[in-house]
Design a protein around this motif. Structure first.
Motif, PDB file in Angstrom:
ATOM      1  N   VAL A  74       0.832  -1.210   0.000  1.00  0.00           N
ATOM      2  CA  VAL A  74       0.000   0.000   0.000  1.00  0.00           C
ATOM      3  C   VAL A  74       0.863   1.255   0.000  1.00  0.00           C
ATOM      4  CG1 VAL A  74      -1.668   1.321   1.363  1.00  0.00           C
ATOM      5  CG2 VAL A  74      -1.970  -1.136   1.067  1.00  0.00           C
ATOM      6  N   ALA A  75       1.938   1.265   0.783  1.00  0.00           N
ATOM      7  CA  ALA A  75       2.832   2.427   0.812  1.00  0.00           C
ATOM      8  C   ALA A  75       3.504   2.645  -0.544  1.00  0.00           C
ATOM      9  CB  ALA A  75       3.885   2.236   1.903  1.00  0.00           C
ATOM     10  N   ALA A  76       3.904   1.549  -1.204  1.00  0.00           N
ATOM     11  CA  ALA A  76       4.522   1.683  -2.528  1.00  0.00           C
ATOM     12  C   ALA A  76       3.532   2.240  -3.539  1.00  0.00           C
ATOM     13  CB  ALA A  76       5.051   0.321  -2.981  1.00  0.00           C
ATOM     14  N   LEU A  77       2.290   1.771  -3.499  1.00  0.00           N
ATOM     15  CA  LEU A  77       1.273   2.294  -4.410  1.00  0.00           C
ATOM     16  C   LEU A  77       0.973   3.755  -4.125  1.00  0.00           C
ATOM     17  CD1 LEU A  77      -1.241  -0.705  -4.586  1.00  0.00           C
ATOM     18  CD2 LEU A  77       0.406   0.030  -6.329  1.00  0.00           C
ATOM     19  N   ALA A  78       0.931   4.106  -2.845  1.00  0.00           N
ATOM     20  CA  ALA A  78       0.676   5.508  -2.492  1.00  0.00           C
ATOM     21  C   ALA A  78       1.786   6.421  -3.004  1.00  0.00           C
ATOM     22  CB  ALA A  78       0.540   5.637  -0.973  1.00  0.00           C
ATOM     23  N   TRP A  79       2.996   5.903  -3.122  1.00  0.00           N
ATOM     24  CA  TRP A  79       4.106   6.724  -3.611  1.00  0.00           C
ATOM     25  C   TRP A  79       4.141   6.795  -5.141  1.00  0.00           C
ATOM     26  CZ3 TRP A  79       8.899   4.993  -5.936  1.00  0.00           C
ATOM     27  CH2 TRP A  79       9.812   6.031  -6.120  1.00  0.00           C
ATOM     28  N   VAL A  80       3.719   5.705  -5.807  1.00  0.00           N
ATOM     29  CA  VAL A  80       3.848   5.634  -7.256  1.00  0.00           C
ATOM     30  C   VAL A  80       2.642   6.212  -7.984  1.00  0.00           C
ATOM     31  CG1 VAL A  80       3.984   4.018  -9.210  1.00  0.00           C
ATOM     32  CG2 VAL A  80       5.446   3.702  -7.217  1.00  0.00           C
ATOM     33  N   LEU A  81       1.440   5.903  -7.535  1.00  0.00           N
ATOM     34  CA  LEU A  81       0.239   6.264  -8.296  1.00  0.00           C
ATOM     35  C   LEU A  81       0.127   7.756  -8.608  1.00  0.00           C
ATOM     36  CD1 LEU A  81      -2.448   3.887  -6.733  1.00  0.00           C
ATOM     37  CD2 LEU A  81      -1.311   3.696  -8.947  1.00  0.00           C
ATOM     38  N   PRO A  82       0.438   8.676  -7.678  1.00  0.00           N
ATOM     39  CA  PRO A  82       0.322  10.096  -8.033  1.00  0.00           C
ATOM     40  C   PRO A  82       1.346  10.552  -9.072  1.00  0.00           C
ATOM     41  CG  PRO A  82       0.287   9.788  -5.649  1.00  0.00           C
ATOM     42  CD  PRO A  82       0.732   8.503  -6.247  1.00  0.00           C
ATOM     43  N   ASN A  83       2.373   9.741  -9.332  1.00  0.00           N
ATOM     44  CA  ASN A  83       3.452  10.169 -10.219  1.00  0.00           C
ATOM     45  C   ASN A  83       3.432   9.512 -11.595  1.00  0.00           C
ATOM     46  OD1 ASN A  83       4.659  11.798  -8.151  1.00  0.00           O
ATOM     47  ND2 ASN A  83       5.428   9.905  -7.218  1.00  0.00           N
ATOM     48  N   VAL A  84       2.423   8.704 -11.853  1.00  0.00           N
ATOM     49  CA  VAL A  84       2.337   8.058 -13.162  1.00  0.00           C
ATOM     50  C   VAL A  84       0.999   8.390 -13.802  1.00  0.00           C
ATOM     51  CG1 VAL A  84       3.865   6.161 -12.505  1.00  0.00           C
ATOM     52  CG2 VAL A  84       1.411   5.925 -12.176  1.00  0.00           C
ATOM     53  N   ARG A  85       1.001   8.344 -15.132  1.00  0.00           N
ATOM     54  CA  ARG A  85      -0.236   8.569 -15.897  1.00  0.00           C
ATOM     55  C   ARG A  85      -0.779   7.213 -16.318  1.00  0.00           C
ATOM     56  NH1 ARG A  85       0.911  12.678 -20.611  1.00  0.00           N
ATOM     57  NH2 ARG A  85      -1.356  12.413 -20.772  1.00  0.00           N
ATOM     58  N   LEU A  86      -1.971   6.893 -15.841  1.00  0.00           N
ATOM     59  CA  LEU A  86      -2.534   5.575 -16.081  1.00  0.00           C
ATOM     60  C   LEU A  86      -3.504   5.554 -17.253  1.00  0.00           C
ATOM     61  CD1 LEU A  86      -3.130   4.414 -12.411  1.00  0.00           C
ATOM     62  CD2 LEU A  86      -1.251   3.837 -13.918  1.00  0.00           C
ATOM     63  N   TYR A  87      -3.753   6.686 -17.889  1.00  0.00           N
ATOM     64  CA  TYR A  87      -4.568   6.757 -19.096  1.00  0.00           C
ATOM     65  C   TYR A  87      -5.932   6.061 -18.919  1.00  0.00           C
ATOM     66  CZ  TYR A  87      -0.097   8.044 -21.151  1.00  0.00           C
ATOM     67  OH  TYR A  87       1.102   8.648 -21.411  1.00  0.00           O
ATOM     68  N   GLY A  88      -6.706   6.564 -17.982  1.00  0.00           N
ATOM     69  CA  GLY A  88      -8.039   6.025 -17.740  1.00  0.00           C
ATOM     70  C   GLY A  88      -8.115   5.017 -16.620  1.00  0.00           C
ATOM     71  N   TRP A  89      -6.980   4.596 -16.090  1.00  0.00           N
ATOM     72  CA  TRP A  89      -6.964   3.629 -14.994  1.00  0.00           C
ATOM     73  C   TRP A  89      -6.841   4.304 -13.623  1.00  0.00           C
ATOM     74  CZ3 TRP A  89      -5.553  -1.950 -15.553  1.00  0.00           C
ATOM     75  CH2 TRP A  89      -5.766  -2.402 -16.862  1.00  0.00           C
ATOM     76  N   GLN A  90      -6.884   5.646 -13.602  1.00  0.00           N
ATOM     77  CA  GLN A  90      -6.697   6.336 -12.329  1.00  0.00           C
ATOM     78  C   GLN A  90      -7.794   5.976 -11.323  1.00  0.00           C
ATOM     79  OE1 GLN A  90      -6.538   7.761 -15.280  1.00  0.00           O
ATOM     80  NE2 GLN A  90      -4.738   9.103 -15.436  1.00  0.00           N
ATOM     81  N   ASP A  91      -9.033   5.939 -11.794  1.00  0.00           N
ATOM     82  CA  ASP A  91     -10.139   5.650 -10.874  1.00  0.00           C
ATOM     83  C   ASP A  91     -10.038   4.224 -10.317  1.00  0.00           C
ATOM     84  OD1 ASP A  91     -11.092   8.181 -11.344  1.00  0.00           O
ATOM     85  OD2 ASP A  91     -12.500   7.529 -12.921  1.00  0.00           O
ATOM     86  N   GLY A  92      -9.746   3.272 -11.206  1.00  0.00           N
ATOM     87  CA  GLY A  92      -9.613   1.886 -10.741  1.00  0.00           C
ATOM     88  C   GLY A  92      -8.460   1.712  -9.773  1.00  0.00           C
ATOM     89  N   ALA A  93      -7.334   2.373 -10.059  1.00  0.00           N
ATOM     90  CA  ALA A  93      -6.182   2.258  -9.161  1.00  0.00           C
ATOM     91  C   ALA A  93      -6.460   2.914  -7.814  1.00  0.00           C
ATOM     92  CB  ALA A  93      -4.964   2.898  -9.817  1.00  0.00           C
ATOM     93  N   ALA A  94      -7.124   4.056  -7.836  1.00  0.00           N
ATOM     94  CA  ALA A  94      -7.469   4.727  -6.582  1.00  0.00           C
ATOM     95  C   ALA A  94      -8.440   3.880  -5.760  1.00  0.00           C
ATOM     96  CB  ALA A  94      -8.073   6.102  -6.878  1.00  0.00           C
ATOM     97  N   HIS A  95      -9.385   3.233  -6.455  1.00  0.00           N
ATOM     98  CA  HIS A  95     -10.336   2.365  -5.753  1.00  0.00           C
ATOM     99  C   HIS A  95      -9.624   1.160  -5.137  1.00  0.00           C
ATOM    100  CE1 HIS A  95     -13.643  -0.698  -5.575  1.00  0.00           C
ATOM    101  NE2 HIS A  95     -14.190   0.317  -4.925  1.00  0.00           N
ATOM    102  N   LEU A  96      -8.695   0.567  -5.886  1.00  0.00           N
ATOM    103  CA  LEU A  96      -7.921  -0.545  -5.355  1.00  0.00           C
ATOM    104  C   LEU A  96      -7.108  -0.126  -4.134  1.00  0.00           C
ATOM    105  CD1 LEU A  96      -6.802  -3.428  -5.545  1.00  0.00           C
ATOM    106  CD2 LEU A  96      -5.062  -2.553  -7.126  1.00  0.00           C
ATOM    107  N   PHE A  97      -6.513   1.043  -4.200  1.00  0.00           N
ATOM    108  CA  PHE A  97      -5.739   1.545  -3.072  1.00  0.00           C
ATOM    109  C   PHE A  97      -6.630   1.730  -1.844  1.00  0.00           C
ATOM    110  CE2 PHE A  97      -4.216   5.213  -0.625  1.00  0.00           C
ATOM    111  CZ  PHE A  97      -2.964   4.734  -0.238  1.00  0.00           C
ATOM    112  N   LEU A  98      -7.845   2.248  -2.032  1.00  0.00           N
ATOM    113  CA  LEU A  98      -8.769   2.461  -0.916  1.00  0.00           C
ATOM    114  C   LEU A  98      -9.197   1.132  -0.301  1.00  0.00           C
ATOM    115  CD1 LEU A  98     -10.510   4.366   0.782  1.00  0.00           C
ATOM    116  CD2 LEU A  98     -12.259   4.248  -1.017  1.00  0.00           C
ATOM    117  N   VAL A  99      -9.478   0.134  -1.163  1.00  0.00           N
ATOM    118  CA  VAL A  99      -9.867  -1.186  -0.657  1.00  0.00           C
ATOM    119  C   VAL A  99      -8.745  -1.803   0.164  1.00  0.00           C
ATOM    120  CG1 VAL A  99     -10.409  -3.550  -1.363  1.00  0.00           C
ATOM    121  CG2 VAL A  99     -11.580  -1.628  -2.452  1.00  0.00           C
TER     122      VAL A  99
END
Length: 375
Positions: A74-99
């Motif tokens: 979770v900490a690794a995802l919290a560090w990486v997700l704001p710094n990459v462009r997921l091209y439409g996968w932002q919502d899914g990745a944010a939801h996965l992080f919240l779960v």
């Protein structure tokens, strides 16, 4: 170095030619791998730093191994997700992080609950003779721990489900039509809720405790374990009876160790009217005092019933525990029968025939050489 440069150049060329989502996806996967690697290295270091004598620290470290692994991811995802462009996968990745975050919080709370409950239980021993207070505390701790674990698990699962929009809409519709649907859900959850509430009642009021001697459905045994929804009773012949928790709230049962483990045992003898009651009472006291199973409190003998051909003699002896009371009853019964056979054989039960029943006023014709007249 030239080989490494060619490899790096080739990888860069392949990434540029790949679709746009490949680079962010690789970044996420590498972040997860890095988090797992950091967890593995950190766990090994902590395992060496914490000494073998620190039992509490090592126990907590073993229990925290899996939640810490999830926390690293979770900490690794919290560090990486704001710094990459997921091209439409932002919502899914944010939801996965919240779960994952909700699961981590619930898992951590369950871990802490189990750890501190076991630490508290470890201070109370059940293998001693006078363990009434220990059984009270251990019963409360275990039942409440399981109830809290179930409640935390339900709230964690509910928190994860409520992150989905479809579940939120279904829940709003269920509350809006709180009629038949609510009734169906309530009926379906009734057995679980009934036993869960019964477990809380048992933890607070304690009609039963661990290692209590109980009689349930005419079966004698010990309370071996109390789970969240049922109780395991270890019967005298090593069988196990599984009973719902609600049974001990709704139905009557016998608890032989509710306030104390001491119990009075009963021994019956069915003897002839010629038995010397006074000598038998003295013999009972002698046998009880000579037995290591007797606790020195109760020893008594009484004629409890009279029949046409025999009398019922009841002996009372007390012991520290119900198993000792059973052994003491068997010992007293056997030794008293042996004493009666040797000292007073006429006192054993028998059936009198017509030759033996004779009025005192009837002359004894056999002494005059005449045969008795049979009726």
């Amino acid at each position: 170095m030239e080989t490494l440069d060619r490899i790096a150049t080739g990888i860069s060329t392949q990434l540029e030619a790949a679709p746009d989502f490949v680079s962010p996806l690789l970044a996420v996967l590498l972040a997860c791998a890095a988090g797992l690697a950091v967890h593995w290295i950190g766990y090994r270091i902590l395992d060496r730093v914490i000494s073998e004598k620190n039992i509490t620290g090592r126990s907590l470290l073993r229990r925290a191994r899996r939640p810490l692994r999830l926390a690293a991811v979770v900490a690794a995802l919290a560090w990486v997700l704001p710094n990459v462009r997921l091209y439409g996968w932002q919502d899914g990745a944010a939801h996965l992080f919240l779960v994952l975050l909700i699961i981590l919080v619930g898992w951590t709370l369950i871990l802490l609950t189990n750890h501190f409950a076991e630490r508290a239980v470890r201070r109370h021993r059940l293998d001693v003779e006078d363990n009434l207070s220990a059984r009270k505390f251990v019963t409360q701790a275990r039942v409440l721990r399981r109830a809290v674990t179930i409640i935390l698990g339900i709230f964690t699962a509910a928190g994860v489900l409520l992150t989905f929009e479809s579940v939120q809409k279904y829940g709003a519709g269920l509350f809006a039509s709180a009629g038949a649907a609510g009734l169906v859900v309530g009926l379906a959850a009734r057995p679980v809720l009934t036993n869960l509430i019964a477990g809380l009642q048992i933890a607070i009021t304690q009609p039963i405790r661990l290692e209590d001697v109980v009689i349930v459905e005419d079966e004698w045994g010990w309370v071996e374990e109390i789970f969240a929804t049922y109780v395991v009773v270890r019967l005298w012949d090593w069988r196990r009876m599984v009973v719902p928790l609600s049974y001990f709230i709704e139905k009557p049962f016998q608890n032989w160790t509710r306030e104390s483990a001491s119990i009075i045992g009963t021994v019956f003898w069915y003897l002839d009217y010629t038995v010397p009651i006074g000598q038998m009472r003295a013999k009972l006291e002698e046998l009880a005092k000579a037995s290591p199973l007797w606790d020195g409190q109760v020893v008594n003998l009484q004629v409890s019933e009279t029949e046409k051909d025999s009398i019922a003699v009841r002996g009372l002896v007390s012991a520290r525990t119900s198993p000792q009371a059973w052994d003491l009853r068997c010992e007293i019964r056997e030794k008293m029968i042996d004493w009666l056979q040797k000292e007073h054989p006429q006192a054993l039960p028998r059936l009198r025939g017509n030759m033996e029943i004779r009025s005192r006023d009837e002359p004894d014709m056999s002494s005059k050489g005449e045969a008795p007249v049979m009726p």
